[in-house]
Design a protein around this motif. Structure first.
Motif, PDB file in Angstrom:
ATOM      1  N   PHE A  88     -37.214  -5.230 -20.164  1.00  0.00           N
ATOM      2  CA  PHE A  88     -38.692  -4.775 -20.112  1.00  0.00           C
ATOM      3  C   PHE A  88     -38.013  -3.733 -20.827  1.00  0.00           C
ATOM      4  N   ARG A  89     -39.656  -3.027 -22.166  1.00  0.00           N
ATOM      5  CA  ARG A  89     -39.065  -2.307 -23.327  1.00  0.00           C
ATOM      6  C   ARG A  89     -40.020  -1.211 -23.465  1.00  0.00           C
ATOM      7  N   LEU A  90     -39.182   0.085 -23.413  1.00  0.00           N
ATOM      8  CA  LEU A  90     -40.101   1.195 -23.338  1.00  0.00           C
ATOM      9  C   LEU A  90     -40.133   1.225 -24.874  1.00  0.00           C
ATOM     10  N   ALA A  91     -41.059   1.890 -25.709  1.00  0.00           N
ATOM     11  CA  ALA A  91     -41.272   2.137 -26.870  1.00  0.00           C
ATOM     12  C   ALA A  91     -41.530   3.564 -27.283  1.00  0.00           C
ATOM     13  N   PRO A  92     -41.604   4.330 -28.466  1.00  0.00           N
ATOM     14  CA  PRO A  92     -42.208   5.829 -28.107  1.00  0.00           C
ATOM     15  C   PRO A  92     -43.821   5.658 -28.121  1.00  0.00           C
ATOM     16  N   GLY A  93     -44.206   6.535 -27.276  1.00  0.00           N
ATOM     17  CA  GLY A  93     -45.611   6.841 -27.373  1.00  0.00           C
ATOM     18  C   GLY A  93     -46.143   5.775 -26.424  1.00  0.00           C
ATOM     19  N   LYS A  94     -45.298   4.746 -25.783  1.00  0.00           N
ATOM     20  CA  LYS A  94     -46.108   3.706 -25.224  1.00  0.00           C
ATOM     21  C   LYS A  94     -46.249   3.810 -23.923  1.00  0.00           C
ATOM     22  N   GLU A  95     -46.617   2.999 -23.222  1.00  0.00           N
ATOM     23  CA  GLU A  95     -45.571   2.597 -21.462  1.00  0.00           C
ATOM     24  C   GLU A  95     -44.464   1.760 -21.389  1.00  0.00           C
ATOM     25  N   ASN A 148     -34.618 -13.029 -32.473  1.00  0.00           N
ATOM     26  CA  ASN A 148     -34.891 -13.040 -33.522  1.00  0.00           C
ATOM     27  C   ASN A 148     -35.961 -13.308 -34.556  1.00  0.00           C
ATOM     28  N   SER A 149     -36.267 -12.783 -35.406  1.00  0.00           N
ATOM     29  CA  SER A 149     -37.292 -12.683 -36.414  1.00  0.00           C
ATOM     30  C   SER A 149     -37.461 -11.011 -36.347  1.00  0.00           C
ATOM     31  N   LEU A 150     -36.927 -10.304 -35.562  1.00  0.00           N
ATOM     32  CA  LEU A 150     -37.124  -8.376 -34.898  1.00  0.00           C
ATOM     33  C   LEU A 150     -38.709  -7.733 -35.919  1.00  0.00           C
ATOM     34  N   LYS A 151     -39.259  -7.472 -35.394  1.00  0.00           N
ATOM     35  CA  LYS A 151     -39.870  -6.756 -36.519  1.00  0.00           C
ATOM     36  C   LYS A 151     -39.963  -5.337 -35.790  1.00  0.00           C
ATOM     37  N   PRO A 152     -40.353  -3.934 -36.379  1.00  0.00           N
ATOM     38  CA  PRO A 152     -40.495  -2.547 -36.680  1.00  0.00           C
ATOM     39  C   PRO A 152     -40.950  -2.359 -35.135  1.00  0.00           C
ATOM     40  N   GLU A 153     -41.947  -3.025 -34.947  1.00  0.00           N
ATOM     41  CA  GLU A 153     -42.986  -3.002 -33.619  1.00  0.00           C
ATOM     42  C   GLU A 153     -42.283  -3.441 -32.625  1.00  0.00           C
ATOM     43  N   ASP A 154     -40.845  -4.379 -32.487  1.00  0.00           N
ATOM     44  CA  ASP A 154     -40.170  -4.474 -31.670  1.00  0.00           C
ATOM     45  C   ASP A 154     -38.396  -3.215 -30.571  1.00  0.00           C
ATOM     46  N   TYR A 176     -34.863  -2.186 -21.006  1.00  0.00           N
ATOM     47  CA  TYR A 176     -33.710  -2.901 -20.209  1.00  0.00           C
ATOM     48  C   TYR A 176     -34.004  -3.980 -19.228  1.00  0.00           C
ATOM     49  N   CYS A 177     -32.691  -4.205 -18.517  1.00  0.00           N
ATOM     50  CA  CYS A 177     -33.569  -5.973 -17.432  1.00  0.00           C
ATOM     51  C   CYS A 177     -33.350  -4.899 -16.385  1.00  0.00           C
ATOM     52  N   ALA A 178     -33.536  -5.598 -15.035  1.00  0.00           N
ATOM     53  CA  ALA A 178     -34.179  -5.792 -14.338  1.00  0.00           C
ATOM     54  C   ALA A 178     -34.240  -6.636 -12.888  1.00  0.00           C
ATOM     55  N   THR A 179     -34.219  -6.576 -11.901  1.00  0.00           N
ATOM     56  CA  THR A 179     -33.528  -7.605 -11.607  1.00  0.00           C
ATOM     57  C   THR A 179     -35.140  -7.596  -9.902  1.00  0.00           C
ATOM     58  N   THR A 180     -35.499  -8.688  -9.395  1.00  0.00           N
ATOM     59  CA  THR A 180     -36.020  -8.765  -8.456  1.00  0.00           C
ATOM     60  C   THR A 180     -35.991 -10.767  -7.518  1.00  0.00           C
ATOM     61  N   THR A 185     -30.927  -0.028 -23.291  1.00  0.00           N
ATOM     62  CA  THR A 185     -30.246  -0.401 -24.367  1.00  0.00           C
ATOM     63  C   THR A 185     -31.216  -0.439 -25.203  1.00  0.00           C
ATOM     64  N   LEU A 186     -30.575   0.673 -26.540  1.00  0.00           N
ATOM     65  CA  LEU A 186     -32.068   0.998 -28.099  1.00  0.00           C
ATOM     66  C   LEU A 186     -31.467   0.351 -28.502  1.00  0.00           C
ATOM     67  N   VAL A 187     -33.184  -0.436 -29.126  1.00  0.00           N
ATOM     68  CA  VAL A 187     -33.353  -0.983 -30.387  1.00  0.00           C
ATOM     69  C   VAL A 187     -34.208  -0.552 -31.665  1.00  0.00           C
ATOM     70  N   THR A 188     -33.352  -1.237 -32.320  1.00  0.00           N
ATOM     71  CA  THR A 188     -33.888  -0.076 -33.789  1.00  0.00           C
ATOM     72  C   THR A 188     -34.258  -0.938 -34.742  1.00  0.00           C
ATOM     73  N   VAL A 189     -35.545  -1.893 -35.413  1.00  0.00           N
ATOM     74  CA  VAL A 189     -36.210  -2.405 -36.764  1.00  0.00           C
ATOM     75  C   VAL A 189     -36.524  -1.669 -37.224  1.00  0.00           C
ATOM     76  N   SER A 190     -35.886  -1.351 -38.850  1.00  0.00           N
ATOM     77  CA  SER A 190     -36.823  -0.913 -39.447  1.00  0.00           C
ATOM     78  C   SER A 190     -36.680  -1.513 -40.631  1.00  0.00           C
ATOM     79  N   SER A 191     -37.775  -1.094 -41.418  1.00  0.00           N
ATOM     80  CA  SER A 191     -38.392  -1.859 -42.342  1.00  0.00           C
ATOM     81  C   SER A 191     -38.300  -2.093 -43.531  1.00  0.00           C
TER      82      SER A 191
END
Length: 122
Positions: free
Chosen positions: A36-43, A83-89, A94-98, A116-122
């Motif tokens: 899963f991922r958590l971006a600034p200002g988003k759920e 791959n082909s990462l975009k700024p919106e990525d 987070y990894c999780a189990t179910t 773990t933080l992923v930052t994609v610059s434009s």
């Protein structure tokens, strides 16, 4: 289960990163795994999941064709190749189990890594 995510960093748009998540238990094989991922200002949102055997994978529409998920049950590890990462990525991943089958549902996951933080610059 303790989960340790790694592999995040800063990358330019169009680049690639490989995230890894190591689990502490040998019962790793009994869990479906998700990212899963958590971006600034988003759920927090579903990104990808893989079933216990690795035989089935699922992806959010936003990452289909760009991300792949795999697991190595012998090493208690799951990977997310991005791959082909975009700024919106840009997000904390987070990894999780179910043990459930609602693989895209955050509420179905019981153990979570620290992110773990992923930052994609434009």
């Amino acid at each position: 289960v303790q989960l340790q995510a790694s592999g995040g960093g800063l990358v330019q748009a169009g680049g690639s990163l490989r995230l890894s998540c190591a689990a502490s238990r040998r019962t790793f094989i009994t869990y479906n795994m998700g990212w899963f991922r958590l971006a600034p200002g988003k759920e927090r949102e579903f990104v990808a999941a893989i079933t216990r055997s690795g035989g089935s994978t699922h992806f959010a529409d936003s990452v289909k064709g760009r991300f792949t998920i795999s697991r190595d049950n012998a090493k208690n590890t799951v990977h997310l190749q991005m791959n082909s990462l975009k700024p919106e990525d840009t997000a904390v991943y987070y990894c999780a189990t179910t043990r459930g089958w609602g693989l895209w549902r955050e509420v179905d996951y019981d153990y979570w890594g620290q992110g773990t933080l992923v930052t994609v610059s434009s």
